[in-house]
Design an enzyme around this catalytic site. Structure first.
Site, short mmCIF file in Angstrom:
data_model
loop_
_atom_site.label_atom_id
_atom_site.label_comp_id
_atom_site.label_asym_id
_atom_site.label_seq_id
_atom_site.Cartn_x
_atom_site.Cartn_y
_atom_site.Cartn_z
N PHE A 150 0.85 -1.19 0.00
CA PHE A 150 0.00 0.00 0.00
C PHE A 150 0.89 1.24 0.00
O PHE A 150 1.77 1.38 0.85
CB PHE A 150 -0.94 0.04 1.21
CG PHE A 150 -1.85 1.23 1.18
CD1 PHE A 150 -2.94 1.25 0.30
CD2 PHE A 150 -1.61 2.34 1.96
CE1 PHE A 150 -3.77 2.37 0.23
CE2 PHE A 150 -2.44 3.46 1.89
CZ PHE A 150 -3.52 3.47 1.02
N ASP A 235 9.50 2.71 1.11
CA ASP A 235 8.38 3.46 1.66
C ASP A 235 8.39 3.33 3.18
O ASP A 235 8.05 2.27 3.73
CB ASP A 235 7.07 2.93 1.07
CG ASP A 235 5.84 3.70 1.57
OD1 ASP A 235 5.91 4.27 2.68
OD2 ASP A 235 4.81 3.69 0.88
N LYS A 264 3.18 10.48 7.97
CA LYS A 264 2.55 10.05 9.23
C LYS A 264 3.17 10.69 10.46
O LYS A 264 2.89 11.85 10.75
CB LYS A 264 2.56 8.52 9.32
CG LYS A 264 1.52 7.88 8.38
CD LYS A 264 1.30 6.43 8.72
CE LYS A 264 0.37 5.70 7.77
NZ LYS A 264 -1.02 5.82 8.11
#
Ligand SMILES: Cc1ncc(COP(=O)(O)O)c(C=O)c1O
Length: 418
Positions: A150, A235, A264
């Site tokens: 994702f 990532d 985040k």
């Protein structure tokens, strides 16, 4: 220090109910269902509802509140920066000190050569920038990504995100993306060729269910990229900022990527993302000038919060704390697995990036935990997985509360099936 949260209501029952109704009517949601929790405050590992109910937050807002909710240093940094200036921007004309300070910090803990960063607001934007950068630098069209991956929901980031039911309705997406099995170097070798711009990989898969690859997987990908002249994008949107017990999760493995994406927890609770890479790779974005841009990326207030969050991780020894407390959490989860071997079939984790795998659907278990005052989450690409990603400041006593509640919930489920 901020005072602990008191379990007193901040709204009347009617006000709370009204917000539920108005939220349902006015907010376009992609997750169906009425929202039970109306948020009032959050501090440390505790979230308080408008009715005054306290919850133990084992999610950190999906790996965002790494230094805990409303850490005093972060709150103070936000207040001070907001009072100076929130946003000033004329494309390419200002040097913003807060941007310098955050980028110097994150590049100081990234690997050799990874000296420069481009700031965004979200992880998805970081993915987009990384994909564009790889294409422009290599002059190649193709990408290799992995099953259960994702990386975001915009057209580019969606193109390298695995789950087909979320990709299909939006096609055509980027052409030339090949998905290969995560942790399968042979499959990756077959997919990477001289037209591959980059391989994009999560060092540990977050939405895939906190899946930790074998020790040779990331170094193997590095070798394959080097042979083919492709870039390796790692990532770290979910795994960065100490979540795994190191600044970046790929640092558990012997690998130095070409590009790191993060977001985040970077902004300490405010929207901030980054793409970290080498100066020679980023040089391609200046030719022609303005090859990539964002108005809000690297917002000074978000940077100030990020600086405070970064310094808090250092000053409070949160990498070590995440390592030690994470080991304790895993050990406790293993003991739950021994007690309920038919229900809990696997336990995984690194630092405070943990999960357990159920033989049943995860959502009813998450709901039952919520009913008893503990917030956990499911993940996007693994239906039986419950993610456990508390703030890195969590104490062993709070972990014991979580484990005790989990035992109660699982015992209830077991009794119900007898
Ligand atoms: C690994 C990874 N990459 C990218 C993203 C997208 O980040 P954002 O939601 O900030 O756009 C996420 C979000 O969960 C993620 O887990």
């Amino acid at each position: 220090m901020l005072s602990p949260l008191a379990p007193t209501p901040t709204m009347t029952e009617q006000e709370v109910e009204s917000y539920r109704d108005r939220f349902a009517a006015k907010l376009s949601q992609t997750v169906p269902g009425r929202k039970e929790i109306v948020v009032a405050e959050a501090r440390g590992c505790t979230l308080k509802t408008a009715e005054g109910r306290l919850y133990l937050d084992m999610t950190s807002g999906i790996a965002v509140a790494n230094v805990g909710h409303c850490h005093p240093a972060v709150v103070e940094a936000i207040q001070q920066q907001a009072a100076r200036y929130c946003h000033v921007n004329v494309y390419g004309r200002f040097a913003v000190p807060e941007q310098v300070e955050i980028v110097e910090r994150i590049t100081s803990v990234a690997g050799p050569g990874l000296d420069v960063a481009y700031l965004t607001s979200t992880g998805t934007e970081a993915t987009e920038a990384a994909l564009k950068l790889a294409r422009k630098y290599t002059g190649r069209p193709k990408f290799v990504a992995f099953t259960r991956s994702f990386h975001g929901r915009t057209f580019g980031s969606l193109s390298v995100s695995w789950r087909e039911e979320w990709r299909k309705p939006f096609e055509p997406l980027l052409p030339g993306v090949t998905f290969v099995d995560y942790n399968d170097l042979e499959a990756a070798a077959a997919a990477i060729d001289d037209q591959t711009a980059a391989v994009i990989v999560e060092p540990i898969q977050g939405e895939g269910g906190i899946r930790i690859p074998d020790a040779d997987f990331l170094p193997g990908l590095r070798g394959l990229c080097d042979e083919a002249g492709a870039l390796l994008i790692v990532d770290e949107v979910q795994g960065g900022m100490g979540r795994s017990g190191k600044w970046f999760a790929h640092q558990h493995f012997d690998v130095n990527p070409d590009i790191i994406t993060m977001a985040k927890a970077l902004g300490g609770g405010l929207p901030l993302g980054a793409v970290i890479s080498r100066a020679d790779i980023f040089a391609t974005f200046v030719d022609p000038p303005l090859s990539h841009l964002t108005t809000m990326g690297g917002n000074p207030v978000a940077c100030a919060a990020g600086i405070a969050a970064f310094d808090t991780i250092l000053n409070e020894g949160l990498l070590e704390h995440a390592t030690n407390t994470g080991a304790y959490l895993l050990e406790r989860l293993e003991s739950v697995r021994s007690q309920f071997p038919d229900l809990v079939i696997d336990v995984r984790g690194k630092g405070l990036w943990c999960a357990f795998e159920l033989s049943v659907d995860a959502q009813p278990v998450a709901n039952a935990l919520q009913d008893r005052g503990v917030l956990v989450g499911s993940v996007l690409n693994s239906s039986g997985t419950i993610r456990v990603t508390p703030p890195l400041v969590i104490s062993p006593a709070e972990i014991d509360v979580f484990i005790g509640t989990l035992r109660t919930v699982l015992a209830g489920m077991e009794a119900a099936t007898l």
